[in-house]
Write a protein that holds these residues in place. Structure first.
Motif, mmCIF file in Angstrom:
data_model
loop_
_atom_site.group_PDB
_atom_site.id
_atom_site.type_symbol
_atom_site.label_atom_id
_atom_site.label_comp_id
_atom_site.label_asym_id
_atom_site.label_seq_id
_atom_site.Cartn_x
_atom_site.Cartn_y
_atom_site.Cartn_z
ATOM 1 N N GLY A 98 0.778 -1.525 0.176
ATOM 2 C CA GLY A 98 -0.146 0.081 -0.025
ATOM 3 C C GLY A 98 0.799 1.288 0.117
ATOM 4 O O GLY A 98 0.443 2.382 0.240
ATOM 5 N N GLU A 99 2.137 1.146 -0.374
ATOM 6 C CA GLU A 99 2.961 2.361 -0.251
ATOM 7 C C GLU A 99 2.338 3.570 -1.323
ATOM 8 O O GLU A 99 1.902 3.163 -2.271
ATOM 9 N N GLY A 100 2.213 4.965 -0.987
ATOM 10 C CA GLY A 100 1.882 5.718 -1.576
ATOM 11 C C GLY A 100 0.202 6.167 -1.612
ATOM 12 O O GLY A 100 -0.311 6.858 -2.336
ATOM 13 N N ILE A 101 -0.428 5.142 -0.901
ATOM 14 C CA ILE A 101 -1.794 5.040 -0.924
ATOM 15 C C ILE A 101 -2.167 5.651 0.277
ATOM 16 O O ILE A 101 -1.888 5.507 1.548
ATOM 17 N N LEU A 102 -3.450 6.823 0.193
ATOM 18 C CA LEU A 102 -4.110 7.241 1.368
ATOM 19 C C LEU A 102 -5.329 6.297 1.456
ATOM 20 O O LEU A 102 -6.159 6.212 0.817
ATOM 21 N N VAL A 103 -5.389 5.829 2.860
ATOM 22 C CA VAL A 103 -6.619 5.205 3.427
ATOM 23 C C VAL A 103 -7.381 6.246 4.013
ATOM 24 O O VAL A 103 -6.869 6.732 5.124
ATOM 25 N N ILE A 104 -8.657 6.393 3.778
ATOM 26 C CA ILE A 104 -9.352 7.712 4.227
ATOM 27 C C ILE A 104 -10.620 6.913 5.053
ATOM 28 O O ILE A 104 -11.188 6.256 4.389
ATOM 29 N N ASP A 105 -10.793 7.322 6.227
ATOM 30 C CA ASP A 105 -12.229 7.215 6.906
ATOM 31 C C ASP A 105 -12.623 8.488 7.575
ATOM 32 O O ASP A 105 -11.922 9.293 7.800
ATOM 33 N N ALA A 124 0.646 2.119 3.609
ATOM 34 C CA ALA A 124 -0.474 3.167 3.532
ATOM 35 C C ALA A 124 -0.413 4.172 4.362
ATOM 36 O O ALA A 124 0.280 3.781 5.479
ATOM 37 N N HIS A 125 -0.803 5.175 4.198
ATOM 38 C CA HIS A 125 -0.935 6.433 4.962
ATOM 39 C C HIS A 125 -2.311 6.344 5.525
ATOM 40 O O HIS A 125 -3.271 6.593 4.792
ATOM 41 N N PHE A 126 -2.718 6.295 6.800
ATOM 42 C CA PHE A 126 -4.067 6.228 7.155
ATOM 43 C C PHE A 126 -4.580 7.826 7.807
ATOM 44 O O PHE A 126 -3.645 8.526 8.697
ATOM 45 N N VAL A 139 -3.885 6.163 13.531
ATOM 46 C CA VAL A 139 -3.912 7.147 12.258
ATOM 47 C C VAL A 139 -2.639 8.036 12.180
ATOM 48 O O VAL A 139 -2.075 8.384 13.214
ATOM 49 N N ASP A 140 -2.383 8.188 11.301
ATOM 50 C CA ASP A 140 -1.029 8.896 10.809
ATOM 51 C C ASP A 140 -1.531 10.478 10.833
ATOM 52 O O ASP A 140 -0.599 11.151 11.028
ATOM 53 N N THR A 141 -2.622 10.661 10.355
ATOM 54 C CA THR A 141 -2.940 12.229 10.273
ATOM 55 C C THR A 141 -4.704 12.363 10.341
ATOM 56 O O THR A 141 -5.426 11.457 9.947
ATOM 57 N N TYR A 142 -5.090 13.328 11.114
ATOM 58 C CA TYR A 142 -6.269 13.399 11.436
ATOM 59 C C TYR A 142 -6.505 15.055 11.955
ATOM 60 O O TYR A 142 -5.727 15.531 11.824
ATOM 61 N N VAL A 143 -7.767 15.570 11.780
ATOM 62 C CA VAL A 143 -8.101 16.999 11.946
ATOM 63 C C VAL A 143 -8.657 17.191 13.323
ATOM 64 O O VAL A 143 -8.012 18.121 13.958
ATOM 65 N N THR A 144 -9.745 16.516 13.948
ATOM 66 C CA THR A 144 -10.064 16.963 15.136
ATOM 67 C C THR A 144 -10.341 15.511 15.951
ATOM 68 O O THR A 144 -10.659 14.475 15.788
#
Length: 169
Positions: A98-105, A124-126, A139-144
């Motif tokens: 999954g390298e280079g893929i954004l996994v979004i939830d 992958a980047h979660f 999670v690697d990145t989140y907002v709130t």
């Protein structure tokens, strides 16, 4: 005064406008942080169903055209259950890890869904729009961040109806 509210009634109501703003904010955090040339991402995997709306917005903002889904079931109504994959994304698209893929939830709650998907695609980047403390490490990145006992009411789950005032009638 006794508080006879159920735990899920400590609600965080998210409008369509709010999810759009928050998904755009997530896109801004992800922009130019991918492993490709100039920080590009290869594609997006939306975790269905909640990740589909944020993934659509992020794909638009980052000009990503290659999108697939992974269908994971981890809730039965408002009860969390064991996470199971119902539909996997295209294997060739994902590559071996999954390298280079954004996994979004939309949300990470306990992290069980993302833990399952991360085992399948460890590179992958979660990214999620919202995160609760128990799942935040997945999670690697989140907002709130919201408290663990908050139930998030997303606009795709809602209908307009009367709601009892917090302090009674």
């Amino acid at each position: 005064m006794s508080d006879d509210r159920l735990p899920h009634e400590k609600g965080f109501h998210v409008s369509w406008d709010q999810i759009h703003r928050d998904a755009r904010a997530l896109a801004w955090r992800l922009d130019k942080h991918g492993p490709g040339p100039e920080g590009a991402w290869r594609g997006i995997i939306a975790i269905t169903r909640g990740g589909m709306a944020p993934a659509m917005i992020i794909a638009r903002e980052l000009d990503i055209r290659e999108i697939d889904t992974i269908s994971v079931k981890s809730y039965d109504w408002q009860q969390q259950a064991d996470a199971v994959v119902l539909k996997a994304p295209n294997a060739e698209f994902m590559g071996p890890e999954g390298e280079g893929i954004l996994v979004i939830d939309d949300l990470v709650d306990t992290g069980k869904t993302l833990e399952l998907v991360r085992k399948l695609y460890p590179k992958a980047h979660f990214a999620t729009v919202y995160a609760k403390p128990k799942g935040r490490e997945m999670v690697d990145t989140y907002v709130t961040e919201v408290s663990q006992d908050t139930w998030i009411f997303f606009p795709w789950d809602m209908a307009l109806q009367y709601v009892r005032p917090y302090r009674g009638d």
